[in-house]
Scaffold this motif. Structure first.
Motif, mmCIF file in Angstrom:
data_model
loop_
_atom_site.group_PDB
_atom_site.id
_atom_site.type_symbol
_atom_site.label_atom_id
_atom_site.label_comp_id
_atom_site.label_asym_id
_atom_site.label_seq_id
_atom_site.Cartn_x
_atom_site.Cartn_y
_atom_site.Cartn_z
ATOM 1 N N GLU A 103 0.919 -1.239 -0.045
ATOM 2 C CA GLU A 103 -0.086 -0.065 -0.073
ATOM 3 C C GLU A 103 1.069 1.255 0.050
ATOM 4 O O GLU A 103 0.461 1.946 -0.795
ATOM 5 C CB GLU A 103 -0.766 0.084 1.304
ATOM 6 C CG GLU A 103 -1.886 1.148 1.280
ATOM 7 C CD GLU A 103 -2.774 1.098 2.381
ATOM 8 O OE1 GLU A 103 -3.877 1.412 2.174
ATOM 9 O OE2 GLU A 103 -2.580 0.308 3.523
ATOM 10 N N SER A 109 -4.662 -1.253 -2.300
ATOM 11 C CA SER A 109 -5.321 -1.416 -0.900
ATOM 12 C C SER A 109 -5.396 -2.803 -0.429
ATOM 13 O O SER A 109 -5.474 -4.034 -1.160
ATOM 14 C CB SER A 109 -6.783 -1.017 -1.319
ATOM 15 O OG SER A 109 -7.525 -1.422 -0.188
ATOM 16 N N ALA A 111 -7.393 -4.488 1.258
ATOM 17 C CA ALA A 111 -8.571 -4.965 1.260
ATOM 18 C C ALA A 111 -8.677 -5.902 -0.297
ATOM 19 O O ALA A 111 -9.572 -6.528 -0.257
ATOM 20 C CB ALA A 111 -9.774 -4.222 1.686
ATOM 21 N N SER A 112 -7.948 -5.354 -1.079
ATOM 22 C CA SER A 112 -8.251 -5.792 -2.547
ATOM 23 C C SER A 112 -7.569 -7.001 -2.837
ATOM 24 O O SER A 112 -7.794 -7.663 -3.775
ATOM 25 C CB SER A 112 -7.939 -4.379 -3.657
ATOM 26 O OG SER A 112 -6.521 -4.284 -3.434
ATOM 27 N N ASP A 114 -6.271 -10.804 -2.128
ATOM 28 C CA ASP A 114 -6.467 -12.264 -1.615
ATOM 29 C C ASP A 114 -5.077 -12.946 -1.507
ATOM 30 O O ASP A 114 -4.394 -13.281 -2.318
ATOM 31 C CB ASP A 114 -7.316 -12.942 -2.550
ATOM 32 C CG ASP A 114 -7.700 -14.217 -2.016
ATOM 33 O OD1 ASP A 114 -7.582 -14.713 -0.725
ATOM 34 O OD2 ASP A 114 -8.339 -15.019 -2.847
#
Length: 215
Positions: A103, A109, A111-112, A114
């Motif tokens: 980041e 991000s 959160a994006s 996996d």
């Protein structure tokens, strides 16, 4: 072999859950001098810990690997190619380190992403780092940009290019007072060698195992 990121990701996650290629894969791209070849393991090391992210993203529907290029004016490792990543902070997981650094360096991000699993940790003698690589995929095609003073460019390298045996070659370099054969990947005119190439070699071995791609 053509494959989409959506079909590749679950295969990689399954393969990363099993025994890894480990240092055998690292050695394929290690500089050919005895000290480096015998000095790969992080076990029993009193070292600084780092986490890096081997990131897969879609590029024209095909998977690509994200690498960063250090700025040319830096006093150390100028122009070298690396994965997003850096030093672990106190009370931080190593995978958390890799995501935080990504980041900070390329505006990705957390959160994006996996996280599919971990590769084999690797000891880096010059910096005394024990580097822990994590494989992740980000389905989004949202743009990335350099957001760290040390990052000059972001490379999006097609996975198919990295799997092509013609991408891997060797040159002779002066290292530690001797001429040493150094394997590297030729990526869009950039030389990917050293620890980055060694970690990339294990990742590509995992991809081949997961997909049946020829070496």
């Amino acid at each position: 072999m053509a494959f989409s990121l959506s079909s590749l990701a679950p295969r990689l996650a399954e393969r990363l859950g099993g025994p890894l290629p480990g240092h055998e894969a690292h050695l394929r791209m290690a500089p050919r001098y005895p000290a480096r070849q015998a000095d790969l393991s992080v076990d029993t090391r009193d070292c600084r810990e780092a986490g890096v992210l081997v990131l897969l993203r879609p590029d024209d529907a095909a998977p690509c690997v994200v690498l960063t290029v250090r700025r040319d004016h830096l006093p150390d490792h100028a122009g070298q190619i690396s994965f997003p990543g850096g030093r672990r902070e106190p009370d931080e997981s190593l995978s958390g380190t890799a995501l935080r650094e990504a980041e900070e360096e390329i505006d990705l991000s957390p959160a994006s992403v996996d996280v599919l699993g971990a590769l084999t940790p690797l000891f880096i003698p010059p910096s005394n780092f024990c580097v822990h690589p994590f494989v992740g995929h980000a389905p989004s095609t949202a743009s990335l940009r350099p957001t760290d003073a040390e990052v000059g460019r972001i490379l999006r390298v097609p996975l198919a290019h990295l799997l092509d045996p013609a991408t891997r070659t060797t040159e002779t370099r002066p290292l530690n007072g001797a001429d040493v054969d150094v394997p590297y990947y030729d990526v869009a005119g950039h030389t990917v060698w050293g620890a980055t190439a060694m970690m990339l070699a294990e990742f590509l071995a995992v991809v081949r195992d997961a997909t049946g791609a020829a070496e």
